[in-house]
Design a protein around this motif. Structure first.
Motif, short mmCIF file in Angstrom:
data_model
loop_
_atom_site.label_atom_id
_atom_site.label_comp_id
_atom_site.label_asym_id
_atom_site.label_seq_id
_atom_site.Cartn_x
_atom_site.Cartn_y
_atom_site.Cartn_z
N ASP A 46 0.84 -1.19 0.00
CA ASP A 46 0.00 0.00 0.00
C ASP A 46 0.88 1.25 0.00
N PRO A 47 0.69 2.18 -0.95
CA PRO A 47 1.56 3.36 -1.01
C PRO A 47 1.52 4.21 0.25
N ALA A 48 0.32 4.39 0.84
CA ALA A 48 0.22 5.22 2.04
C ALA A 48 0.97 4.59 3.21
N VAL A 49 0.87 3.27 3.34
CA VAL A 49 1.59 2.58 4.41
C VAL A 49 3.09 2.65 4.19
N ARG A 50 3.53 2.46 2.95
CA ARG A 50 4.97 2.54 2.67
C ARG A 50 5.52 3.93 2.99
N ARG A 239 -2.80 9.60 8.24
CA ARG A 239 -4.16 9.08 8.37
C ARG A 239 -4.54 8.11 7.26
N PRO A 240 -4.14 8.33 6.00
CA PRO A 240 -4.45 7.31 4.98
C PRO A 240 -3.85 5.95 5.30
N ALA A 241 -2.62 5.93 5.85
CA ALA A 241 -2.01 4.65 6.22
C ALA A 241 -2.76 4.01 7.37
N ALA A 242 -3.15 4.80 8.37
CA ALA A 242 -3.92 4.26 9.49
C ALA A 242 -5.28 3.75 9.02
#
Length: 297
Positions: A46-50, A239-242
Motif C-alpha cells: 500500500d503506497p500510504a503505508v509505505r 491518516r491514509p495509512a492508518a
C-alpha cells in the motif's frame, strides 16, 4: 404473558448477536498471530503505508546520524540521500520481509501486554533497529558514500501508550470471556423466545428482523470507529495509512455484520412468505353425505 416473555427473549438475543460477533472477532481473529500477520502482509504494497513507514524510519535514522555525525550531516547532504533511499527500500522484497517480521513483533508485544497482568508496566514498544540495519545494508549495496557509518541503534516506537495498557487489558479479558458464552447465549435465547411464543411464525419473523438490525448497527459501529480512530491521530499525514490498516483489520468484522444482516432478512422474508401463503390458501370444501331415504310402506 407468553407473547411478552417471547418478545423480551428475542429482543435480548438480537442485542447479543452483534456483541457476540464483535467478541469472536477480537479473540479468534484479531488475537490470532497467524491471521494477523496474513492480514497485514498485503499492506506492505500500500503506497500510504509505505510512505508512513519510510517517514518513521527516515526520522529514526536521521536522529541517529545527528547523534553520531552531527546535525550538519543529518540535515546536509546525507539526510536527503537517506530519506530517498528509505523510500526506495520500501519498494523492495526485503521491506516486505521486514514488514512481516515487524508486525509479528508488534502482535507478540501487544498480546503479552494484554494477556499477562503486570508483564508490561510501561508503553508497548517495538524496536526499529533490525529494519534500520536492513536499510543500511541496502544503502551499502547501492555504494552510497558513508553508508557504513549510519548508526544502527535500538529505536523503540510506542505502539500502545502506557496509560492505555490497563484499559486495553481489561477490555481484552472481558471480550475473551464473552466470546465463549455470548454466541451460545444468543442461540438459546432466540430458540426459547420462539418456542414460548403464542405465534411462533411471528416470533421467528421478529427474530430475523432483529438480527438484521443488529448486523446493520454493527456495520455502522465499524464505520464510526474508523472515523473516531482517524480523528484521534495527531499526525494527519499518516491518516491514509492508518485507515488502510484499520480497514484490513476490520474486514472480517464487516463481513460478519453483512452476514448477520443477510441472514436476518432471509429468515424474516421466508417466515413472512410462509405465513402469507398459509392465510391465502382456501380451506378444502367439506364433503357431505346425503342421508338415506326412508322406504315407504
Amino acid at each position: 404473558m407468553r407473547n411478552a416473555l417471547s418478545a423480551a427473549l428475542v429482543a435480548l438475543a438480537c442485542l447479543l448477536a452483534p456483541c457476540g460477533a464483535l467478541a469472536a472477532w477480537a479473540v479468534f481473529d484479531l488475537a490470532d498471530t497467524g491471521r494477523y500477520v496474513s492480514t497485514t502482509a498485503p499492506l506492505a504494497d500500500d503506497p500510504a503505508v509505505r510512505d508512513a513507514v519510510a517517514d518513521v524510519l527516515a526520522d529514526a535514522l536521521g536522529d541517529g546520524i545527528a547523534r553520531k555525525l552531527g546535525a550538519e550531516a543529518a540535515n546536509g547532504a546525507l539526510g536527503p540521500f537517506v530519506r530517498e533511499a528509505v523510500h526506495s527500500f520500501t519498494r523492495t522484497e526485503a521491506f516486505r520481509t521486514a514488514w512481516e517480521a515487524g508486525n509479528l513483533a508488534v502482535h507478540d508485544a501487544v498480546l503479552r501486554a494484554v494477556r499477562e497482568d503486570g508483564a508490561v508496566r510501561g508503553p508497548v514498544t517495538v524496536d526499529l533497529a533490525p529494519v534500520a540495519a536492513r536499510v543500511r545494508a541496502h544503502l551499502a549495496a547501492d555504494h552510497m558514500p558513508l553508508a557504513h557509518r549510519i548508526p544502527v541503534e535500538r529505536t523503540e516506537v510506542a505502539v500502545v501508550p502506557a496509560e492505555e495498557v490497563a484499559g486495553l487489558r481489561k477490555g481484552y479479558h472481558a471480550l475473551d470471556a464473552a466470546a465463549s458464552w455470548l454466541p451460545l447465549a444468543t442461540a438459546v435465547l432466540a430458540v426459547t423466545g420462539i418456542a414460548v411464543a403464542a405465534c411462533r411464525r411471528r416470533a421467528l419473523t421478529a427474530a430475523g428482523l432483529g438480527t438484521a438490525l443488529g448486523g446493520a448497527l454493527l456495520a455502522l459501529a465499524v464505520v464510526l470507529g474508523r472515523r473516531l480512530t482517524l480523528a484521534d491521530l495527531p499526525d494527519r499525514v499518516h491518516r491514509p495509512a492508518a485507515g488502510a490498516v484499520y480497514d484490513a483489520l476490520t474486514a472480517t468484522l464487516r463481513t460478519a455484520s453483512w452476514l448477520l444482516l443477510a441472514l436476518g432478512l432471509t429468515v424474516a422474508l421466508v417466515s413472512w412468505l410462509a405465513g402469507h401463503r398459509t392465510h391465502r390458501t382456501p380451506p378444502a370444501p367439506a364433503v357431505t353425505t346425503p342421508a338415506p331415504a326412508r322406504a315407504r310402506v
